[in-house]
Design a protein around this motif. Sequence first.
Motif: not given
Length: 681
Positions: A23-24, A93-100, A44-48, A39-40
């Motif tokens: 599940l990371k 996300h750091r790239d501007g996209t939304a993540r659920a 960082e991997q999940l949201l950039g 901040w784990s």
Amino acid sequence: MSGYATSDPDAVAGAPGGLLDLLKVAAVVLDASGHIALWSPEIEQLLGWTAEEALRQRADTLLVAPADRPRGRELFAQVSAGSRWAGVFPLRHRDGTARAVEFRTMRLLDPEGQPHLLGLAADATTVRKVERDLALSHSLVNQTPLGIAVFDNDLRWVGVNPALERINGVPEEALLGHRIGEVLPGLDVEAIESRMRHVLRTGRPLLDQQTVGRTAGDTEDRAYSESYHRIEDIDGRVLGLAMAVLDVTERQQAAAEVAQARQHLSVIADAGVRIGTTLDLRQTARELADVVVPQLADLAAVDVLESVVAHGTIVPVTGGAPAEFRALAVAAGYPTDAIHAADPVGEVATYGSSRFITRCVRSARPVLVEHVDARMLRRLARDARAAQALHEAGAHSYLALPLLARGKVLGTLSLYRTVNERPFDSQDELLASELAARAAICIDNARLYGRERGTALTLQRSLLPAAPAEQEGLDIAARYRPALSEVGGDWYDVLRLGPGRIGLVVGDVMGKGVQAAAIMGQLSTATRALARLDLPPAELLRHLDDIAGSLGDAIATCVYAVCDLGRGVCELSSAGHLPPVLTEADGGARLVDVPGGVPLGVGGVEFGTVEVELAPGALLALYTDGLVETRGEPIDTGLDTLTRLLGNAGPNLQRTGDHLLGALRPEPDDDVALLLVRRHV
């Protein structure tokens, strides 16, 4: 799986699982003011966002889109006040996209009592996928009819699904923590655990491994198909193995039945080719015995009613009367003294009404004795010695089939099993009955043919002269040999025409059997009557041709010769017959070129005549085509051989006749008539 157990609980407690890694799961901590305090690497991997970029930033301004900030602040306040919240919330996300992102949130207190917010987060898409996989796995494992078991590295049960509980006949709780042999000793434990160790050691799965045994829920052995797979986590650590079990007893039984049906069809097809190749009664019986051994029985005997063999008639066995049989064939599938327990081939045996073989012909029904004991052996064997031989050979099952043809019983087919441990059953009876029925028709055809052949042969011999009468000035030898199969219409005759004049005739009626013999008799009688008129050969054949034409479809070849000893000549005419052979006194032999003529019964063609010198010591041979004609060879070959043999003929005419038959036709497939005439020196 619905249960889990191990012999080492501490090892389980200290062993990391792989689900969180799958599940990371990420962690983030906010302070009381909503700033990011921890901040784990996973978040960082999940949201950039790196830790340097995220720490000390307000979470709502960094991670939440403006439209979602009111809701985010509301949830932050609830958790800070002590409530828990779980759900999916969109983060930027750091790239501007939304993540659920799926969250589990809770309040934490530091040593000063200040509240912090802990958020455990995972990608919502990944969570949904794992949930679906788990739900599907659970559904499949619990609803499939395939038995599934999980074992640890020590080969102890960790869990089973409901299907395997039903197969084992043991509830799951009675299995957990135990090895297979401790709970289910009726299985082939050694083979199963050997396969399990192999899979654990090599990592290579084993598929469709066959095992026969019984579980606690079985009353008899059953067949199982097992597949083994090693279980590893995402890091390759071996956790144990899974085994899938399927009860294939019915499938194997069905496959065995199909194989048996194919074998039966093969035996029947083989019987169609091998039984009835001739019209010989004994040969047909031998063919039947050879077909059923060893495919159906270890020992077989064919016995036919003596009336069928001796007289060609069928005398039914009724009431309490005994039955008289002639043994025609015995066969064994392996070398055994038990073959001597059967009646010797060719001998006649009488069996009382209580014997199984008599009961079979009397009732015209099969007699099946699945399990033969010592008492029953006395009803099977001809005497105590034969019964003992069957007993020592291990005869344990018996089947007798009537040889039933056209509604009448001709005899029996007796089958024994000795080395084949399986007793005869209804399927064997069905197959054996089919074979017996096919053979019975062939045997009955042979019986009818034999009876007709006997009638034709009797008629044939009665119409031939018993022995040519001695004629002054001539040595005469005659031979008639019927075909081994069907009797034809060959004949010969020696006729006294007057002082010093002798008529010689050899003929061959086309066709076989009684009809050919009857036509031969009419033509022979007509020849004798016409010969009394002392007609020239060609004229006599013309009259015979008219007579043959009045007999329907009768066709015959014939050669007629008149020997005039006073003049020392012989006149010959032929109706489509093979040329005679003339051997001079010095040994020179040649074919006599008689003017060609058509066979008797064709009509409308004149017959020619040739005159040859018959000097003292000369030998004239008349014969039918059965003496010189061989299938697959030109007839000239036979004629050349006959001429050569006659050129070396000795002084004894009787021996010469026997020598010719022995050299040219030891076992004729066509009738042979031979007439030898030598003028005295």
